[in-house]
Design a protein around this motif. Structure first.
Motif, short mmCIF file in Angstrom:
data_model
loop_
_atom_site.label_atom_id
_atom_site.label_comp_id
_atom_site.label_asym_id
_atom_site.label_seq_id
_atom_site.Cartn_x
_atom_site.Cartn_y
_atom_site.Cartn_z
N ALA A 1 0.84 -1.20 0.00
CA ALA A 1 0.00 0.00 0.00
C ALA A 1 0.87 1.25 0.00
N GLY A 2 0.54 2.20 -0.85
CA GLY A 2 1.30 3.43 -0.94
C GLY A 2 2.50 3.37 -1.86
N THR B 1 1.86 -4.65 2.91
CA THR B 1 2.89 -3.80 3.51
C THR B 1 4.26 -4.19 2.99
N THR C 1 0.95 4.89 3.37
CA THR C 1 -0.33 4.29 3.73
C THR C 1 -0.12 3.05 4.59
N GLN D 1 1.26 3.97 8.20
CA GLN D 1 0.28 4.58 9.11
C GLN D 1 -0.78 3.60 9.56
N ASN D 2 -0.95 2.48 8.82
CA ASN D 2 -1.99 1.52 9.16
C ASN D 2 -1.43 0.11 9.34
#
Length: 564
Positions: free
Chosen positions: A32-33, A423, A548, A551-552
């Motif tokens: 993500a990100g 991730t 992203t 942070q999560n």
């Protein structure tokens, strides 16, 4: 062990013949990100000088500074009349002649591309003269061969070096000696500080792979248990690498996730400070091979393009690409980054906790949490014996191939909650922990695993540490039994995407035995206690790419680590 019966050179041949990417999981989502980073979509047409010339060969013995003679083989391209004298490429070899079939065709290919190419056998490597020892005068002999080549009528005075593994180690050592005519090096799958990253990994004892080395390499290395002047002479340390960079020598570093020399090559690259576009890193997925599946250009193309740029002066764009090209495992796709380490890495910190995770079978089945531990939280303990049972972390691939759960049953583990989003982690991990042992000398072996929804635990990374040599590898002092120390284990870098629904696990044990290139068991039995309370906040530092995901990480945005 099978490799010891085969002999060191035959074992390397087997390794080279059986190279393959780590099986891992099937291709999966990007982190993500990271979706809009510089992913490589496919191959591009080669910009390398083509192999179009006929070549001739000549052989001769060349005298070194102490009159020891080394055998050389040189291939010269047949250039059109009036062509300028070509630049030269040198490879210095300390292996057995049995490996010639792996080295010679690639060198002849370079000659067909318009380079004069010299292959020199280092001292003690038949038929070269001199005494064989571990890296004995590799640097000095490399210097002398380079300067001899530069003075030949078939060389224009500009010299580069190529080669991998031992032939990459010899490049670092030659560059350390600052030969005036050296213009570039391409050290594949190699190390500079080979004490820490090859022979005494993390300070632990050499294992079967080192013992199988030809006489007298292991026999001399084992006489130098600690890092002393003998090792310093045979090492390219960070200050030496920084001096190479100050001289402006362009360096292309190539390696692979899971390779047993990855830590050494990576450390060297990180100390090539101030080189700008004269340094480049390419990391693939095939252990102990220089990224054979690289994109957008092939492994061969990248090497030739690098030589073309810095020896022929051809502006082919290799130095205007982003400096780092990495293979991200999971999505199984190549990606460019501006440099290594990745500038916008966030360092997420998960704490080791006593709470039972309920996800595995180990001596503690602990948890990883974004929340710091409470006062009085119970420690975890394991008992290590030099007679086993042993863990098999493996110092060289295959990562992602084996289910680590059998090993985990007799070690300590800490497992996170299921990740909320895919991730990506790219870089070095660090396990920072507090521990006490009943012995004066003990080892720590760390494994990072990906725990799938079905419970399988696939290795993603690993790290090694000998307790006393964490504080000094030159003058280690015995541990005080029962005293609580703060340790940090450097987990060698990787690039990998944990999928949503998967968990991160940290394994800790006292052995990595007995892989062909693993470490030998510590001879001291020990009871080891790992502390995880408010006064001893043990944690794992995770390099996360993509804001992203960071942070999560575990779905708790309010406790989002310590990114920088």
């Amino acid at each position: 062990m099978a490799f010891r019966r085969l002999g060191w050179s035959a074992a390397l041949v087997v390794c080279l013949l059986t190279l393959s990417p780590a099986p891992g999981f099937a291709q999966t989502a990007k982190g993500a990100g990271t979706e809009h980073r510089q992913w490589v979509e496919g191959p591009l047409p080669s910009r390398a000088s083509p192999p179009i010339f006929q070549i001739t060969e000549q052989q001769q013995f060349v005298s070194m500074r102490d009159d020891v003679r080394l055998q050389t083989r040189t291939w010269l391209p047949t250039l059109p009349p009036g062509s300028p004298t070509p630049p030269c490429v040198v490879e210095t070899d300390g292996y057995d002649v049995v490996l010639d079939p792996f080295f010679i065709p690639a060198l002849q290919d370079l000659a067909r591309r318009g380079y004069a190419v010299t292959f020199a056998r280092l001292r003690g490597t038949p038929p070269s003269e001199g005494m064989r020892d571990l890296y004995n005068m590799f640097g000095e002999d490399g210097y002398d061969v380079i300067e001899w080549v530069a003075a030949q009528p078939w060389c224009n005075g500009d010299v580069g070096m190529v080669g991998g593994s031992l032939l990459g180690i010899s490049q670092w050592l030659a560059a350390k000696q600052a030969p005036p005519h050296l213009r570039t090096i391409i050290p594949d799958v190699s190390c500079g500080d080979c004490y820490t990253y090859l022979w005494y990994v993390g300070g632990m004892l050499p294992g079967p792979g080192r013992k199988a080395r030809p006489f007298p390499e292991y026999q001399t290395a084992i006489l130098h248990r600690n890092f002393d002047d003998w090792w310093r002479e045979r090492s390219t340390l960070p200050e030496d690498v920084e001096a190479i960079a100050r001289r402006g020598i362009p360096v292309l570093v190539r390696d692979a996730w899971g390779d047993y020399l990855l830590g050494g090559n990576t450390t060297n690259y990180e100390h090539l400070v101030g080189l700008g576009n004269k340094r480049k890193l390419i990391y693939g997925s095939v252990s102990h091979a220089p990224a054979p599946d690289s994109l957008p250009y092939s492994n061969v193309d990248y090497q030739v393009m690098w030589l073309d740029r810095w020896l022929k002066g051809i502006h082919n764009g290799v130095d205007t690409e982003p400096r780092a090209l990495i293979y991200v495992q999971g999505p199984n796709q190549w990606r460019f980054e501006s440099d290594w380490p990745i500038a916008d890495t966030h360092h997420a910190q998960l704490y080791l906790r006593a709470r039972v995770s309920g996800t595995g079978v180990s001596l503690n089945d602990g948890s990883l949490s974004e929340d710091k531990p409470a006062a009085g939280e119970a420690p975890g303990s394991y008992t290590y014996s030099p007679t086993g049972p042993f863990n098999y972390a493996g110092a060289n691939g295959p990562i992602l191939a084996n289910d680590q759960r059998p090993d985990e049953a007799h070690g300590l583990t800490w497992t996170s909650e299921a990740l909320k989003v895919p991730t990506e982690t790219t870089g070095w991990w660090y396990l920072n922990f507090w521990a006490a042992a009943t012995a004066t000398d003990t080892d720590f072996v760390v494994e990072i695993t990906d725990v799938g929804p079905d419970g399988t635990s696939k290795q993603v990374g690993r790290g090694w540490l000998n307790g006393p040599r964490f504080f000094s590898r030159s003058n280690p002092e015995p541990l005080t039994p029962g005293k609580v120390y703060s340790f940090s284990v450097q987990v060698w870098p990787t690039s990998y995407v944990f999928q949503a629904g998967h968990r991160i696990r940290v394994d800790l044990s006292g052995s990595d035995c007995c892989a062909p290139v693993g470490e030998d068991p510590n001879p001291n039995a020990a009871r080891v206690t790992v502390y995880q309370d408010a006064g001893h906040p043990s944690s794992i530092d995770i390099p996360v790419i993509g804001a992203t995901a960071w942070q999560n990480l575990l779905g708790h945005p309010a406790a989002a680590g310590n990114g920088n």
